[in-house]
Design a protein around this motif. Structure first.
Motif, PDB file in Angstrom:
ATOM      1  N   ALA A  85       0.820  -1.216   0.000  1.00 20.26           N
ATOM      2  CA  ALA A  85       0.000   0.000   0.000  1.00 20.26           C
ATOM      3  C   ALA A  85       0.855   1.267   0.000  1.00 20.26           C
ATOM      4  CB  ALA A  85      -0.926  -0.002   1.215  1.00 20.26           C
ATOM      5  N   SER A  86       2.057   1.137   0.588  1.00 20.57           N
ATOM      6  CA  SER A  86       2.919   2.324   0.609  1.00 20.57           C
ATOM      7  C   SER A  86       3.861   2.353  -0.598  1.00 20.57           C
ATOM      8  CB  SER A  86       3.723   2.373   1.919  1.00 20.57           C
ATOM      9  OG  SER A  86       4.574   1.252   2.000  1.00 20.57           O
ATOM     10  N   GLY A  87       3.656   1.446  -1.534  1.00 22.21           N
ATOM     11  CA  GLY A  87       4.425   1.487  -2.783  1.00 22.21           C
ATOM     12  C   GLY A  87       5.668   0.618  -2.786  1.00 22.21           C
ATOM     13  N   GLY A  88       5.852  -0.187  -1.755  1.00 22.92           N
ATOM     14  CA  GLY A  88       7.024  -1.065  -1.697  1.00 22.92           C
ATOM     15  C   GLY A  88       6.715  -2.458  -2.212  1.00 22.92           C
ATOM     16  N   HIS A  89       7.732  -3.299  -2.278  1.00 22.22           N
ATOM     17  CA  HIS A  89       7.571  -4.670  -2.770  1.00 22.22           C
ATOM     18  C   HIS A  89       8.043  -5.658  -1.717  1.00 22.22           C
ATOM     19  CE1 HIS A  89       7.060  -2.970  -6.811  1.00 22.22           C
ATOM     20  NE2 HIS A  89       8.056  -2.165  -6.466  1.00 22.22           N
ATOM     21  N   THR A 240      19.010   5.617   2.346  1.00 21.29           N
ATOM     22  CA  THR A 240      18.373   6.812   1.773  1.00 21.29           C
ATOM     23  C   THR A 240      19.068   7.322   0.515  1.00 21.29           C
ATOM     24  OG1 THR A 240      19.550   8.049   3.477  1.00 21.29           O
ATOM     25  CG2 THR A 240      17.183   7.801   3.777  1.00 21.29           C
ATOM     26  N   LEU A 241      20.378   7.110   0.385  1.00 22.08           N
ATOM     27  CA  LEU A 241      21.082   7.707  -0.758  1.00 22.08           C
ATOM     28  C   LEU A 241      20.907   6.967  -2.083  1.00 22.08           C
ATOM     29  CD1 LEU A 241      24.358   8.995   0.972  1.00 22.08           C
ATOM     30  CD2 LEU A 241      22.300  10.278   0.356  1.00 22.08           C
ATOM     31  N   PRO A 242      21.039   5.638  -2.110  1.00 22.94           N
ATOM     32  CA  PRO A 242      20.903   4.962  -3.412  1.00 22.94           C
ATOM     33  C   PRO A 242      19.456   4.991  -3.917  1.00 22.94           C
ATOM     34  CG  PRO A 242      22.028   3.568  -1.810  1.00 22.94           C
ATOM     35  CD  PRO A 242      21.424   4.703  -1.050  1.00 22.94           C
ATOM     36  N   LYS A 243      19.294   4.716  -5.190  1.00 20.31           N
ATOM     37  CA  LYS A 243      17.935   4.791  -5.745  1.00 20.31           C
ATOM     38  C   LYS A 243      17.081   3.569  -5.393  1.00 20.31           C
ATOM     39  CE  LYS A 243      19.487   3.485 -10.449  1.00 20.31           C
ATOM     40  NZ  LYS A 243      20.963   3.430 -10.269  1.00 20.31           N
ATOM     41  N   VAL A 244      17.759   2.506  -4.957  1.00 17.15           N
ATOM     42  CA  VAL A 244      17.010   1.309  -4.549  1.00 17.15           C
ATOM     43  C   VAL A 244      17.419   0.893  -3.133  1.00 17.15           C
ATOM     44  CG1 VAL A 244      16.545  -1.125  -5.076  1.00 17.15           C
ATOM     45  CG2 VAL A 244      16.932   0.504  -6.952  1.00 17.15           C
ATOM     46  N   HIS A 245      16.440   0.644  -2.287  1.00 16.50           N
ATOM     47  CA  HIS A 245      16.727   0.121  -0.946  1.00 16.50           C
ATOM     48  C   HIS A 245      16.141  -1.279  -0.830  1.00 16.50           C
ATOM     49  CE1 HIS A 245      15.645   0.212   3.658  1.00 16.50           C
ATOM     50  NE2 HIS A 245      16.682  -0.551   3.412  1.00 16.50           N
ATOM     51  N   ILE A 246      16.991  -2.224  -0.431  1.00 19.57           N
ATOM     52  CA  ILE A 246      16.509  -3.584  -0.149  1.00 19.57           C
ATOM     53  C   ILE A 246      16.687  -3.841   1.342  1.00 19.57           C
ATOM     54  CG2 ILE A 246      16.740  -6.048  -0.654  1.00 19.57           C
ATOM     55  CD1 ILE A 246      18.217  -5.265  -3.258  1.00 19.57           C
ATOM     56  N   ALA A 247      15.595  -4.136   2.028  1.00 17.74           N
ATOM     57  CA  ALA A 247      15.687  -4.532   3.442  1.00 17.74           C
ATOM     58  C   ALA A 247      15.608  -6.046   3.518  1.00 17.74           C
ATOM     59  CB  ALA A 247      14.559  -3.898   4.244  1.00 17.74           C
ATOM     60  N   LEU A 248      16.575  -6.631   4.239  1.00 20.86           N
ATOM     61  CA  LEU A 248      16.636  -8.088   4.380  1.00 20.86           C
ATOM     62  C   LEU A 248      16.146  -8.469   5.759  1.00 20.86           C
ATOM     63  CD1 LEU A 248      20.161  -9.251   3.179  1.00 20.86           C
ATOM     64  CD2 LEU A 248      17.936  -9.738   2.193  1.00 20.86           C
ATOM     65  N   PHE A 283      13.058   4.377  10.771  1.00 19.75           N
ATOM     66  CA  PHE A 283      11.850   3.717  10.280  1.00 19.75           C
ATOM     67  C   PHE A 283      11.712   3.970   8.777  1.00 19.75           C
ATOM     68  CE2 PHE A 283       9.678   2.773  14.353  1.00 19.75           C
ATOM     69  CZ  PHE A 283      10.550   3.413  15.217  1.00 19.75           C
ATOM     70  N   SER A 284      11.584   2.922   7.993  1.00 20.64           N
ATOM     71  CA  SER A 284      11.424   3.086   6.541  1.00 20.64           C
ATOM     72  C   SER A 284      10.078   2.547   6.105  1.00 20.64           C
ATOM     73  CB  SER A 284      12.491   2.296   5.783  1.00 20.64           C
ATOM     74  OG  SER A 284      13.765   2.714   6.183  1.00 20.64           O
ATOM     75  N   THR A 285       9.298   3.402   5.488  1.00 22.66           N
ATOM     76  CA  THR A 285       7.989   2.970   4.997  1.00 22.66           C
ATOM     77  C   THR A 285       7.880   3.319   3.519  1.00 22.66           C
ATOM     78  OG1 THR A 285       7.144   3.576   7.187  1.00 22.66           O
ATOM     79  CG2 THR A 285       5.514   3.017   5.504  1.00 22.66           C
ATOM     80  N   GLY A 286       8.004   2.323   2.694  1.00 23.33           N
ATOM     81  CA  GLY A 286       7.858   2.531   1.252  1.00 23.33           C
ATOM     82  C   GLY A 286       8.967   3.375   0.645  1.00 23.33           C
ATOM     83  N   PRO A 287       8.881   3.590  -0.676  1.00 26.06           N
ATOM     84  CA  PRO A 287       9.877   4.425  -1.361  1.00 26.06           C
ATOM     85  C   PRO A 287       9.607   5.917  -1.109  1.00 26.06           C
ATOM     86  CG  PRO A 287       8.227   3.659  -2.918  1.00 26.06           C
ATOM     87  CD  PRO A 287       7.867   3.054  -1.602  1.00 26.06           C
ATOM     88  N   ARG A 288      10.480   6.721  -1.652  1.00 25.04           N
ATOM     89  CA  ARG A 288      10.350   8.174  -1.548  1.00 25.04           C
ATOM     90  C   ARG A 288       9.000   8.637  -2.098  1.00 25.04           C
ATOM     91  NH1 ARG A 288      14.950  11.913  -4.263  1.00 25.04           N
ATOM     92  NH2 ARG A 288      14.084  13.947  -3.732  1.00 25.04           N
ATOM     93  N   ARG A 289       8.303   9.479  -1.317  1.00 25.78           N
ATOM     94  CA  ARG A 289       7.040  10.048  -1.801  1.00 25.78           C
ATOM     95  C   ARG A 289       7.317  11.410  -2.434  1.00 25.78           C
ATOM     96  NH1 ARG A 289       5.197   8.098   3.927  1.00 25.78           N
ATOM     97  NH2 ARG A 289       7.362   8.779   4.071  1.00 25.78           N
ATOM     98  N   ALA A 290       6.334  11.910  -3.152  1.00 25.22           N
ATOM     99  CA  ALA A 290       6.528  13.144  -3.932  1.00 25.22           C
ATOM    100  C   ALA A 290       7.093  14.274  -3.072  1.00 25.22           C
ATOM    101  CB  ALA A 290       5.208  13.550  -4.553  1.00 25.22           C
ATOM    102  N   ALA A 291       6.601  14.399  -1.851  1.00 28.83           N
ATOM    103  CA  ALA A 291       7.019  15.542  -1.035  1.00 28.83           C
ATOM    104  C   ALA A 291       8.298  15.279  -0.237  1.00 28.83           C
ATOM    105  CB  ALA A 291       5.881  15.915  -0.077  1.00 28.83           C
ATOM    106  N   ASP A 292       8.806  14.018  -0.276  1.00 27.94           N
ATOM    107  CA  ASP A 292      10.015  13.698   0.510  1.00 27.94           C
ATOM    108  C   ASP A 292      11.246  14.364  -0.090  1.00 27.94           C
ATOM    109  OD1 ASP A 292       8.498  12.149   2.170  1.00 27.94           O
ATOM    110  OD2 ASP A 292       9.125  10.226   1.307  1.00 27.94           O
ATOM    111  N   LEU A 293      12.151  14.809   0.788  1.00 30.50           N
ATOM    112  CA  LEU A 293      13.374  15.451   0.299  1.00 30.50           C
ATOM    113  C   LEU A 293      14.397  14.424  -0.184  1.00 30.50           C
ATOM    114  CD1 LEU A 293      13.772  18.233   2.994  1.00 30.50           C
ATOM    115  CD2 LEU A 293      12.973  18.478   0.630  1.00 30.50           C
TER     116      LEU A 293
END
Lengths: 479, 268
Positions: A85-89, A240-248, A283-293
């Motif tokens: 729902a938050s756009g993650g996989h 936060t820096l790379p374009k893809v985050h994988i949490a294991l 805390f990480s919830t989903g990918p970057r949203r439009a308003a996120d810096l």
């Protein structure tokens, strides 16, 4: 580099006894182990005594985990829905092979050349670094301890302090060997200087990495959030820096609510390092949203089973409460004698001695649950009150039933049982045998060598029996 | 010591433990003297051997159960069962119920036995409220808390409360008091090098005290500690250890029966 073997691929738990022999005479290791006692152990004591409700929190933490594990499937499903729902996989991996493939394919889709990594024990468990390297993706550990052991080509020796076996001189050596652009005469004497050197080296790596892989201390079902705790802030830069985050993560990391997570966080750092909170809790919830810096464009969670549902079904479900604080390692007199590498795989100490046979098979790790005095210190300090000695005994039941122990002990115990079950026989033989031992000891009061007890008498004298048995004397007195 | 209440006092079955039976009967006699002084009526069932812990801890559940049944048969008739060992008392109290968890016939019997089984020093304080100990000892002592007694049964203050009643005994706590000495039953032989490393640390911690006598409530641990002390002395490596450092079971001191040779030492 000092070692080039890949300890992840070649688990050495099966040669535990020879690992132990080496560890016990390794002076540098022994010195390093001495620091655990004055550091972690003392700090946990101070932190736990300072918080009046600490014991009550431990009960609560245990109950949260017990409840979650009893309803694991439901919470994992809720978690997945909320991540999506938050756009993650969410990716489910049955075993290490599947997990490696999933991660590699995400990296390949991102056309990744380098991957930064936060500390992850699941990463160690599935040997992800080796797999990425073999497929042309360079993994870079960013936790200082992990970075050091990556340079040294070693496995971690502790689940929260992976390089606790390494001295600062050895760190300096590893840096000089691998940081080829290090200016000559650069001092690497002090811990601060080592830290600055690692930081300078890693800064560029953070910025240039294509994918960031972190672990996860908790997965929060109600929000679809992954949580990491670190003391270096490296995890935040990694995710936060790379374009893809994988949490294991593994399946038992899920927790129902944010509220539950705060309870667990309160016992986690206190049990681990004696801190009230780790320096960074993210805390990480989903990918970057439009308003996120900032934040990644893609957010993936890989959830590993790798034998855990078997543990759940096989009378070891309490082990899945573990929150990986390391307190049982720090307080274990066996771990403190032999260090983490002797256990031969990813998870050492009491928690490792229960987990490892479950994850890699008892045949490969039969010594681990046996090499304990069952002193109970681990259970005394476990923040989620895992009955570790009872779980070690459950493995021993299987070691015995499947005949995986040494035959000498088995036969000695069988003979003992023959007598113990027959009091008359026991009394008949015990008297003469003790008198014989007493007479061997002559006037010394102890024996320097008993062939059948070589394990004892090689390094200790054996106090002689007084002569007659108690039962004999009692009978004589009663006459 | 008086034992005037012999008939009215509780009936106590003494679980001698195999180690005390075989190695050091004087601990058993000291326990009896203490229990009688506390007003108990003592019996020592002849059909006892071992509590079954070696089999239980090694995964041999069948033999552990067979041995445990003998103990239940022999001891369930008493008001209390007392053992001069936290380890064996812990086996009966904590582990028999687990061992027979799926046995409906045995479950009530082992629960009943577990309820009334006690380690010696905790029985004397918690049940008998012993306050009139009649013993003297002119030595500096330290105490080693055995793991099972400490962590399974919560035995910590009771031996100290009793030692405080011993005239002249001066207790100095040592840093390793709660750390496992490395005995661990079969562990000390199976993983002897780890065990040796652990007991070496215990002995080093003892060297940091002024104690002349180490006391404890479990003979296994005491034999391990004494065995190491004694070997280090033989090897001339005990330079910072007092040559006079002796090891005893607490019961012998409390009963005023500490005149015999201490553990591992020659007579006379």
């Amino acid at each position: 580099m000092p070692q080039s073997v890949n300890p992840m691929v070649e688990a050495t738990s099966i040669q535990f006894k020879s690992n132990v022999k080496k560890a016990l005479v390794d002076e540098q290791l022994q010195k390093a182990l001495g620091n655990i006692k004055i550091g972690f152990v003392l700090n946990r004591k101070i932190a736990s005594e300072r918080l009046e409700e600490f014991e009550a929190l431990r009960d609560r933490a245990r109950d949260i985990k017990t409840h979650t594990i009893a309803h694991l499937d439901a919470y994992l499903e809720i978690y997945q829905q909320n991540v999506e729902a938050s756009g993650g996989h969410v990716h489910w991996a049955q075993d290490d092979t599947e997990a490696r493939e999933i991660i590699l394919s995400i990296c390949q889709s991102a056309d990744a050349k380098t991957v930064t990594k936060g500390k992850s024990m699941i990463g160690e468990e599935i040997a992800i670094n080796e797999h990425l390297e073999e497929n042309g993706v360079e993994p870079i550990e960013t936790d200082l301890g992990e970075y050091i052991i990556q340079l040294r080509g070693e496995a971690p020796s502790h689940i929260i302090a992976p390089a606790c076996h390494v001295s600062k001189d050895q760190v300096a050596d590893a840096f000089r060997e691998t940081h080829t652009d290090l200016p000559e005469g650069r001092s690497l004497e002090e811990p601060d200087e080592l830290l600055a050197e690692a930081r300078a080296m890693l800064r560029d790596k953070f910025i240039n990495a294509d994918v960031g892989i972190t672990g996860a201390n908790f997965l929060i079902a109600e929000t679809g959030t992954s949580v990491i705790v670190t003391n270096e802030g490296n995890g935040d830069l990694t995710q936060t820096l790379p374009k893809v985050h994988i949490a294991l993560a593994s399946i038992e990391k899920v927790v129902p609510t944010l509220e539950d997570t705060t309870t667990l966080l309160r016992v986690l750092a206190r049990s681990a390092t004696g801190q009230e909170m780790s320096s960074y809790t993210t805390f990480s919830t989903g990918p970057r949203r439009a308003a996120d810096l900032d934040g990644p464009a893609e957010y993936h969670v890989v959830i590993l089973d790798n034998g855990r549902t078997d543990l759940l079904a096989g009378n070891f479900s309490e082990m899945l409460r573990c929150i990986r604080c390391g307190a049982c390692l720090n307080h274990c007199p066996v771990y403190n004698s032999i260090g983490g590498h002797a256990y031969g795989w990813v998870y050492p100490g009491p928690m490792g001695a229960v987990l490892t046979p479950g994850l890699m098979g008892l045949d490969e790790a039969a010594d681990l649950p046996q090499a304990s005095t069952l002193c109970g210190k681990c259970e005394e300090v476990c923040p989620v009150r895992i009955p570790l000695p009872s779980l070690l005994r459950r493995w021993r039941d299987q070691v015995y039933a499947r005949d995986l122990g040494d035959w000498q002990t088995k036969w000695a115990l069988k003979w003992w049982a023959v007598f113990a079950k027959r009091p008359a026989l026991y009394h008949f033989f015990a008297g003469p045998k003790m008198r014989m031992l007493a007479s061997w000891a002559k006037k010394q009061g102890h024996l320097k060598s008993i062939p059948s007890l070589k394990g004892w008498t090689n390094s200790r004298n054996f106090p002689a029996p007084q002569g007659k048995t108690f039962q004999q004397m009692w009978k004589e007195q009663k006459k | 010591m008086p034992n005037s209440s012999l008939n009215s006092g509780p009936k106590v079955g003494l679980f001698v433990t195999c180690l005390v039976d075989l190695m050091r009967p004087s601990i058993g006699f000291a326990a009896i003297k203490l229990l009688e002084h506390a007003g108990c009526h003592i019996s020592v069932p002849e059909s006892q051997t071992c509590c079954g812990q070696p089999a239980y801890n090694s995964g041999d559940t069948k033999n552990a159960k067979d041995i445990a049944r003998l103990v239940v048969d022999a001891f369930e008739e008493f008001d209390y069962v007392v053992a001069p060992s936290g380890s064996c008392a812990g086996m009966i109290k904590e582990h028999y119920p687990k061992l027979f968890a799926d046995d409906l016939d045995m479950t009530p019997r082992v629960y009943n036995l577990a309820q009334k089984t006690h380690e010696l020093t905790s029985f004397l304080i918690d049940v008998m409220n012993m306050q009139d100990l009649d013993a003297k000892l002119d030595q500096k002592i330290t105490y080693h808390d055995s793991c099972a007694g400490l962590r399974e049964l919560g035995v910590k203050t009771q031996p100290r409360q009793l030692l405080a009643q011993v005239e002249g005994a001066e207790l100095e706590e040592y840093e390793g008091a709660e750390t496992c000495c490395g005995f661990g039953g079969t562990f000390c032989v199976k993983y002897s090098d780890i065990s040796d490393h652990m007991v070496q640390k215990s002995v080093e911690a003892l060297a940091d005290t002024d104690a002349e006598l180490v006391l404890g409530g479990d003979l296994g641990c005491l034999m391990n500690i004494q065995g190491k002390l004694s070997r280090l002395k033989d090897e001339g490596k005990a330079t910072n250890l007092k040559a006079t450092l002796k090891v005893r079971h607490i019961a012998e001191v409390l009963a005023g029966m500490a005149d015999n040779a201490s553990i591992g030492e020659p007579d006379g």
